[in-house]
Write a protein that holds these residues in place. Structure first.
Motif, PDB file in Angstrom:
ATOM      1  N   PRO A  13     -36.898 -43.674  31.862  1.00 36.15           N
ATOM      2  CA  PRO A  13     -36.320 -44.834  31.164  1.00 36.15           C
ATOM      3  C   PRO A  13     -36.167 -44.585  29.666  1.00 36.15           C
ATOM      4  N   LEU A  14     -35.237 -45.295  29.076  1.00 34.07           N
ATOM      5  CA  LEU A  14     -34.960 -45.168  27.639  1.00 34.07           C
ATOM      6  C   LEU A  14     -35.414 -46.469  26.996  1.00 34.07           C
ATOM      7  N   ASP A  15     -36.286 -46.363  25.990  1.00 29.50           N
ATOM      8  CA  ASP A  15     -36.794 -47.617  25.411  1.00 29.50           C
ATOM      9  C   ASP A  15     -36.141 -47.935  24.080  1.00 29.50           C
ATOM     10  N   MET A  16     -34.809 -47.898  24.065  1.00 30.74           N
ATOM     11  CA  MET A  16     -34.127 -48.307  22.842  1.00 30.74           C
ATOM     12  C   MET A  16     -32.872 -49.068  23.257  1.00 30.74           C
ATOM     13  N   ARG A  17     -32.439 -49.952  22.390  1.00 32.92           N
ATOM     14  CA  ARG A  17     -31.172 -50.630  22.646  1.00 32.92           C
ATOM     15  C   ARG A  17     -30.437 -50.685  21.325  1.00 32.92           C
ATOM     16  N   CYS A  18     -29.176 -50.295  21.356  1.00 33.32           N
ATOM     17  CA  CYS A  18     -28.410 -50.280  20.111  1.00 33.32           C
ATOM     18  C   CYS A  18     -27.654 -51.591  19.974  1.00 33.32           C
ATOM     19  N   THR A  19     -27.887 -52.250  18.852  1.00 32.96           N
ATOM     20  CA  THR A  19     -27.230 -53.540  18.641  1.00 32.96           C
ATOM     21  C   THR A  19     -27.011 -53.715  17.153  1.00 32.96           C
ATOM     22  N   ASN A  20     -25.951 -54.455  16.785  1.00 31.79           N
ATOM     23  CA  ASN A  20     -25.737 -54.607  15.347  1.00 31.79           C
ATOM     24  C   ASN A  20     -26.227 -55.938  14.830  1.00 31.79           C
ATOM     25  N   ASP A  21     -27.133 -56.620  15.596  1.00 29.83           N
ATOM     26  CA  ASP A  21     -27.721 -57.795  14.979  1.00 29.83           C
ATOM     27  C   ASP A  21     -29.003 -57.402  14.263  1.00 29.83           C
ATOM     28  N   SER A  22     -29.336 -58.160  13.223  1.00 32.45           N
ATOM     29  CA  SER A  22     -30.466 -57.705  12.394  1.00 32.45           C
ATOM     30  C   SER A  22     -31.777 -58.202  12.980  1.00 32.45           C
TER      31      SER A  22
END
Length: 175
Positions: A166-175
């Motif tokens: 599993p990958l424990d990151m999520r890319c998002t452009n909210d702060s």
């Protein structure tokens, strides 16, 4: 177990992340994709390939670049002139110190991560993954507001089945 399926399962899509690997076998072809809002000029070939040379496995690059689409449309009249553009010489880094102890086969039969091209991400061909393959994910600029902004997953065998960790990151452009 049946080990004819040495290929890793389909990699789940990770939005807004660039994916690279540590090692790619010879003959691997990778492709650059321009980021949204950017485009390649005049059909420049986006592919690179891992080839065997005297010094070992190296990537063969074309003259691929991504341009802002707004710039591209304003450049249109100049297109014909650009076609004779010579590919730029690669800057050669000074020869690396010999690392004989690093298992020789790695040097000769695998390419390392390809170079980053501004406003482009690497598209990895699905079929190239093998057991033990490690992929690195890094959030693209603008989507890296919330840590962790990079991570990795590995293709490994668990109870006779090949899985991606599993990958424990999520890319998002909210702060």
């Amino acid at each position: 177990g049946f080990l004819f399926a040495e290929k890793c399962p389909h990699l789940p899509e990770t939005e807004f992340a660039d994916v690279t690997a540590e090692m790619y076998p010879l003959q691997t072809k990778l492709y650059y994709d321009c980021d949204p809002g950017y485009d390649r000029k005049g059909g420049a070939y986006p592919g690179i390939q891992c080839k065997s040379e005297q010094q070992g496995a190296v990537w063969k690059y074309g003259a691929f670049k991504c341009y802002d689409k707004k710039e591209l449309s304003s450049m249109a009249p100049m297109m014909e002139l650009e076609l004779v553009e010579k590919p730029e010489r690669e800057q050669r880094s000074p020869a690396p110190q010999k690392q004989e102890d690093l298992s020789d086969f790695k040097q000769k039969d695998f390419c390392g991560p390809p170079k980053a091209i501004p406003h482009a991400s690497i598209r990895l061909p699905q079929q190239q993954y093998y057991v033990g393959q490690v992929l690195h994910f890094r959030c693209q600029a603008g989507y890296d507001k919330r840590p962790p902004t990079f991570g990795s997953r590995m293709c490994k065998e668990v109870n006779g089945k090949l899985i991606w960790t599993p990958l424990d990151m999520r890319c998002t452009n909210d702060s």
